[in-house]
Design an enzyme around this catalytic site. Structure first.
Site, PDB file in Angstrom:
ATOM      1  NE  ARG A 122      -3.555  -2.186   2.811  1.00 41.76           N
ATOM      2  CZ  ARG A 122      -3.218  -3.337   3.397  1.00 41.76           C
ATOM      3  NH1 ARG A 122      -1.989  -3.491   3.867  1.00 41.76           N
ATOM      4  NH2 ARG A 122      -4.082  -4.318   3.510  1.00 41.76           N
ATOM      5  CG  ASP A 135      -1.612  -8.344   5.843  1.00 42.63           C
ATOM      6  OD1 ASP A 135      -0.605  -8.496   5.123  1.00 42.63           O
ATOM      7  OD2 ASP A 135      -2.587  -7.656   5.497  1.00 42.63           O
ATOM      8  CG  HIS A 155      -0.862  -5.630  -4.160  1.00 45.20           C
ATOM      9  ND1 HIS A 155       0.211  -5.496  -3.302  1.00 45.20           N
ATOM     10  CD2 HIS A 155      -1.670  -6.584  -3.611  1.00 45.20           C
ATOM     11  CE1 HIS A 155       0.049  -6.340  -2.277  1.00 45.20           C
ATOM     12  NE2 HIS A 155      -1.071  -7.001  -2.436  1.00 45.20           N
ATOM     13  CD  GLU A 170       2.374 -11.049  -0.187  1.00 49.11           C
ATOM     14  OE1 GLU A 170       2.519  -9.899  -0.682  1.00 49.11           O
ATOM     15  OE2 GLU A 170       1.426 -11.353   0.563  1.00 49.11           O
ATOM     16  CG  HIS A 201      -0.092 -11.799  -3.833  1.00 48.01           C
ATOM     17  ND1 HIS A 201      -1.161 -12.461  -3.278  1.00 48.01           N
ATOM     18  CD2 HIS A 201       0.087 -10.681  -3.074  1.00 48.01           C
ATOM     19  CE1 HIS A 201      -1.621 -11.784  -2.243  1.00 48.01           C
ATOM     20  NE2 HIS A 201      -0.869 -10.682  -2.096  1.00 48.01           N
TER      21      HIS A 201
END
Length: 361
Positions: free
Chosen positions: A88, A260, A113, A326, A187
């Protein structure tokens, strides 16, 4: 006479039409042992990965769709190459060389993204190559100056290699004619029990990192670099995701609705002398080990998948149906969250490599 060495085979077929009438292709790479990876040139997407379990049964271990039209509509970034900028960007704004750039917004008050039509929504040029020990899909895309608001024309190349040793190697290349920023990642959503097998709470995960980045209520890194010791984010030793994934006493778990965050990888991982992250499904015996030269890693546990998407074989994907690991360059221990980590200049092209090793624990 000695027979020729077994090679990784390549098969190309149509993957259907996009809304603009162009056609996408699907490439299938298969090792002599039976491991199989399917990749489409739309978004550089990994569509499926078939690997053997401890009983020699093949299963598809990534979430995805049966048709390219579903990927065109997808909002979860299933299997895609992410860029120009993974993650972001608050208000879609960044300053570079005294100039404020306004990016296309595709999330609440932010760019996520890479924007509305980022690398995951482009049809890449594709070609194939075969060598004795591996076969490859080479994807290229030229992003024009100003695309989604980013400065500079950038030529991207992503190479997927599948080896006879069941390793999937991803190489990233980027060159620009004007200073800009990039942060690339892959991803794929992994469920080592099979994409249709429910949640990943019983996956055991380890991350080679002593520090992670806490995030604010708006899900941006606060700027703090925090030790994983005595936190839910300590994966220095393998543990089941179920142990902490619903720990609402932890602010970070509560904000992310699960895991996350960014983890800052240890030096031995960045040098690729040791793995960066590992996931194991003990029931099937499948193990995924990731090696990368990137300084940080996101563990994301599919917290926002909500049952509204039907994937391959009409499977209804639910919350926490998979995990993403990731590798990224956006953050490191020297500068934390800093735009300088992500600069791409005409004088210094970008290169990165990540290896995904599939075997049995």
């Amino acid at each position: 006479m000695t027979p020729p060495p077994a090679m990784v085979s390549i098969h190309e077929e149509s993957f259907g039409q996009l809304s603009n009438g162009t056609s996408a292709s699907l490439y299938t790479l298969t090792t002599p042992q039976g491991m199989q990876v399917k990749i489409t040139n739309f978004g550089g997407i990994i569509v499926s990965i078939l690997t053997l379990d401890k009983t020699q049964r093949l299963a598809d271990v990534v979430l995805g769709y049966d048709r390219v039209s579903d990927y065109e509509a997808d909002s979860y970034y299933l299997g895609a190459v992410i860029g120009r900028y993974a993650g972001r960007i608050d208000k879609g704004q960044f300053e570079l060389n005294g100039h404020l750039y306004q990016l296309a917004l595709n999330a609440p008050d932010s760019q996520l993204h890479g924007g509305k039509k980022a690398l995951n929504k482009q049809l890449w040029h594709a070609c194939t190559a075969q060598e004795e020990n591996k076969s490859s899909i080479i994807l290229s895309y030229s992003s024009p100056d100003g695309e989604e608001g980013f400065p500079g024309e950038v030529n991207f190349t992503v190479k997927y290699h599948l080896t006879v040793d069941n390793e999937l190697i991803v190489e990233y290349f980027a060159e620009t004619n004007k200073t800009t920023i990039i942060n690339l990642t892959q991803h794929s959503y992994f469920n080592l029990a099979g994409h249709d097998s429910g949640n990943i709470h019983q996956h055991k995960v380890s991350i080679n990192a002593d520090y992670f980045l806490p995030m604010s209520e708006k899900a941006y890194p606060t700027g703090e670099i925090k030790s994983v010791t005595n936190t839910a984010h300590d994966f220095s030793k393998a543990k089941f995701l179920a142990k902490e994934i619903d720990n609402n006493d932890d602010d970070q778990i509560r904000i992310g609705l699960g895991f996350d965050n960014y983890w800052l990888l240890n030096e031995n991982a960045i040098a690729m002398n040791e793995y960066a992250a590992q996931a194991i499904d003990e029931n099937s015996g499948r193990r995924l080990t990731i090696f990368t030269d990137q300084p940080s890693m996101i563990l994301y546990t599919a917290n926002y998948i909500d049952g509204s998407h039907y994937g391959k074989n009409n499977v209804q994907y639910q919350r926490r149906a998979a995990l993403c690991l990731e590798p990224q360059r956006a953050n490191n221990k020297e500068k934390g969250v800093n735009i300088e980590n992500c600069l791409l200049t005409p004088e210094q092209p970008f290169y990165s490599q990540t290896r995904y090793v599939f075997d049995l624990a």
